[in-house]
Scaffold this motif. Sequence first.
Motif, PDB file in Angstrom:
ATOM      1  N   PRO A  60       0.786  -1.237   0.000  1.00  0.00           N
ATOM      2  CA  PRO A  60       0.000   0.000   0.000  1.00  0.00           C
ATOM      3  C   PRO A  60       0.818   1.287   0.000  1.00  0.00           C
ATOM      4  CG  PRO A  60      -0.919  -1.575   1.558  1.00  0.00           C
ATOM      5  CD  PRO A  60       0.399  -2.135   1.103  1.00  0.00           C
ATOM      6  N   LEU A  61       2.001   1.273   0.604  1.00  0.00           N
ATOM      7  CA  LEU A  61       2.774   2.505   0.741  1.00  0.00           C
ATOM      8  C   LEU A  61       3.998   2.531  -0.179  1.00  0.00           C
ATOM      9  CD1 LEU A  61       2.532   3.055   4.609  1.00  0.00           C
ATOM     10  CD2 LEU A  61       1.084   3.971   2.790  1.00  0.00           C
ATOM     11  N   PHE A  62       3.946   1.738  -1.242  1.00  0.00           N
ATOM     12  CA  PHE A  62       5.047   1.700  -2.206  1.00  0.00           C
ATOM     13  C   PHE A  62       4.476   1.915  -3.600  1.00  0.00           C
ATOM     14  CE2 PHE A  62       8.095  -0.667  -4.944  1.00  0.00           C
ATOM     15  CZ  PHE A  62       9.247   0.059  -4.646  1.00  0.00           C
ATOM     16  N   TYR A  63       4.521   3.150  -4.077  1.00  0.00           N
ATOM     17  CA  TYR A  63       3.967   3.533  -5.377  1.00  0.00           C
ATOM     18  C   TYR A  63       2.483   3.177  -5.498  1.00  0.00           C
ATOM     19  CZ  TYR A  63       8.678   4.418  -7.261  1.00  0.00           C
ATOM     20  OH  TYR A  63       9.932   4.906  -7.502  1.00  0.00           O
ATOM     21  N   GLY A  64       1.769   3.064  -4.390  1.00  0.00           N
ATOM     22  CA  GLY A  64       0.374   2.646  -4.435  1.00  0.00           C
ATOM     23  C   GLY A  64      -0.596   3.816  -4.367  1.00  0.00           C
ATOM     24  N   SER A  65      -1.745   3.673  -5.018  1.00  0.00           N
ATOM     25  CA  SER A  65      -2.766   4.727  -4.961  1.00  0.00           C
ATOM     26  C   SER A  65      -3.358   4.852  -3.568  1.00  0.00           C
ATOM     27  CB  SER A  65      -3.882   4.421  -5.971  1.00  0.00           C
ATOM     28  OG  SER A  65      -3.403   4.524  -7.293  1.00  0.00           O
ATOM     29  N   TYR A  66      -3.303   3.774  -2.787  1.00  0.00           N
ATOM     30  CA  TYR A  66      -3.858   3.844  -1.428  1.00  0.00           C
ATOM     31  C   TYR A  66      -3.277   5.003  -0.640  1.00  0.00           C
ATOM     32  CZ  TYR A  66      -4.129   3.187   3.553  1.00  0.00           C
ATOM     33  OH  TYR A  66      -4.300   3.434   4.900  1.00  0.00           O
ATOM     34  N   MET A  67      -1.998   5.297  -0.843  1.00  0.00           N
ATOM     35  CA  MET A  67      -1.361   6.316  -0.007  1.00  0.00           C
ATOM     36  C   MET A  67      -2.014   7.682  -0.185  1.00  0.00           C
ATOM     37  SD  MET A  67       2.351   6.958  -1.826  1.00  0.00           S
ATOM     38  CE  MET A  67       2.792   5.227  -1.725  1.00  0.00           C
ATOM     39  N   HIS A  68      -2.675   7.926  -1.323  1.00  0.00           N
ATOM     40  CA  HIS A  68      -3.363   9.198  -1.515  1.00  0.00           C
ATOM     41  C   HIS A  68      -4.587   9.299  -0.606  1.00  0.00           C
ATOM     42  CE1 HIS A  68      -0.913  10.454  -4.928  1.00  0.00           C
ATOM     43  NE2 HIS A  68      -0.946   9.195  -5.324  1.00  0.00           N
TER      44      HIS A  68
END
Length: 245
Positions: free
Chosen positions: A108-116
């Motif tokens: 989730p926190l590696f180039y993932g959209s979730y982090m937005h």
Amino acid sequence: MGRLIGVGTGPGDPELLTVKAVRALGEADVVAFFAKAGRNGNGRAVVEGLLKPDLIELPLYYPVTIEIDKDDRAYKSQITDFYNASADAVAVHLEAGRTVAVLSEGDPLFYGSYMHLHVRLAGRFPVEVIPGITAMSGCWSAAGLPLVQGDDVLSVLPGTMGEGELQRRLADTEAAVIMKVGRNLPKIRRALAAAGRLGGAIYVERGTMKNAAMIPLGEKPDDEAPYFSLVLVPGWKDRPREDRR
């Protein structure tokens, strides 16, 4: 108040979901996932068969993907508005006391959209992030390719960066993983050649999935590459060789 869970779904093989991720899906009242309009996305495909019948599904469809250049002001405006609206849509369920699991391909926190969503909601609601196996580790494992050893430096590079900068960084590292390949493959190939690293580069597409494929990049006859592809540039120059007695 509800709880937000960022769930890493791994690189594509459903068997690479963690036990903790499966547990979180069983606890969720809502499952949200990012996807291109008209599709469910790979993250949703990975968890097929694991969702409760009465679960609420919340697809979050990107307004643009590659239609506009990422550096264009119109792209930045549309994608920022989209993430704001997505966070608001998730917040409605959180404020109603529901547990929302957001699927994230890889971690989730590696180039993932979730982090937005994370940066917009973590200060307002309880949050848990469940790590996932990254695409790069899934791919180098599928390829059986040792990448770094000892004091080797590993650089993770987006293929979207400028060709000159990509070349510079490739020449200044022992090993590299080049993400976001897609239509950037011709540029990546040129940068690798200019840095003297093309000979050892391995191209992997859809790593860990049923239709996975891999080939030395120098032997790849075309510049076609799907979204789920990356290039591995191994380090560990003094590794023992197979023909060593």
